[in-house]
Enzyme design. Structure first.
Site, PDB file in Angstrom:
ATOM      1  N   CYS A   1       0.868  -1.174   0.000  1.00  0.00           N
ATOM      2  CA  CYS A   1       0.000   0.000   0.000  1.00  0.00           C
ATOM      3  C   CYS A   1       0.907   1.226   0.000  1.00  0.00           C
ATOM      4  O   CYS A   1       2.126   1.100  -0.115  1.00  0.00           O
ATOM      5  CB  CYS A   1      -0.933  -0.005   1.204  1.00  0.00           C
ATOM      6  SG  CYS A   1      -0.066  -0.140   2.788  1.00  0.00           S
ATOM      7  N   THR A   2       0.359   2.403   0.127  1.00  0.00           N
ATOM      8  CA  THR A   2       1.144   3.626  -0.068  1.00  0.00           C
ATOM      9  C   THR A   2       2.299   3.752   0.920  1.00  0.00           C
ATOM     10  O   THR A   2       3.459   3.886   0.536  1.00  0.00           O
ATOM     11  CB  THR A   2       0.239   4.865   0.030  1.00  0.00           C
ATOM     12  OG1 THR A   2      -0.858   4.711  -0.864  1.00  0.00           O
ATOM     13  CG2 THR A   2       1.015   6.126  -0.331  1.00  0.00           C
TER      14      THR A   2
END
Length: 250
Positions: free
Chosen positions: A183-184
């Protein structure tokens, strides 16, 4: 040269009085002229801040003086302009919403893989035990459309609360494979990898997320940009603001 330091950071750690901490952090951020968002919950802290470098780093140093946040790590990038309109400090039920109260990263996180190790796995086409490696994007569909790892699995979820049900639906497809969730900045993967492991999947989380990958590996094995939740919209693998005329990944 860009003069505004942008950071993102999170830490799953018990916070008995998030409302009381909210006032302390709000005053400290305002005193430093910072803008951004800080989310607090009984499970931890999640923050995005921007401002003069000395003020941002001073805020982080003061936060780390609290033993609950001593191990806090940050991801840094730079911009010419302030990407946030105001300073918000909010108390939430979760710092990243999944609606699965039994998933508690502070009680024990799933194993992580570093960018260096993952790079080796991707280059050789398998992990160190010869298992197929599957890159699993845990972000929402619109974020994935800005960019993702080459050949990554994307379940087209609209919100993170849908992830556990998606795992149940796709679990058999991941059997016998090594799954790396990403994810980010890493926060969603803290919960995602736990859910995957509870479902019997051999899952790891990418240490420090996509932004950590960009810091160490640049754009290797990556296609497109990375969406961020501020006025910059998206960052390139060089951690620069996306070209405004660039086309999103199809």
């Amino acid at each position: 040269m860009a003069s505004v330091l942008n950071i993102s950071a999170y830490r799953f750690t018990p916070i008995a009085d998030p409302a009381g901490l909210r006032e302390v952090l709000r005053e400290r951020a305002d005193a430093g002229g910072l803008k951004g968002t800080i989310l607090l919950a009984e499970e931890g802290i999640n923050l995005f801040l921007a401002g003069p470098a000395d003020a941002v780093r001073g805020f982080v140093d003061a936060l780390r003086a609290d033993e609950r946040f001593a191990a806090l790590t940050t991801k840094e990038s730079w911009s010419d302009d302030q990407p946030f309109r105001k300073m918000l400090v909010k108390v939430k039920r979760e710092i990243i919403r999944m609606d699965r109260p039994t998933v508690v990263p502070a009680d024990g996180r799933a194993p992580a893989v570093t960018p260096v190790t993952l790079q080796r796995w991707l280059e050789q086409g398998h992990d160190d035990d010869g298992r197929e490696v599957v890159m699993l994007d845990t972000r929402n569909a619109f974020e994935v459309d800005y960019g993702t790892f080459a050949d990554a699995v994307d379940w087209r979820i609209d919100r993170f609360t849908q992830f556990p049900d998606a795992v149940a639906s796709h679990r058999d497809e991941l059997a016998g494979k090594t799954v790396v969730s990403f994810c980010t900045g890493g926060i969603r993967c803290e919960k995602a990898a736990i859910v995957l492991r509870e479902a019997g999947v051999e899952a790891y989380q990418l240490e420090d997320g996509i932004l950590g990958w960009f810091e160490q590996m640049g754009g290797a094995h990556w296609e497109g940009d990375c969406f961020v939740f501020d006025q910059r919209e998206a960052l390139t693998p060089a951690l620069q603001i996306m070209d405004p005329v660039a086309t999103r990944r199809l």
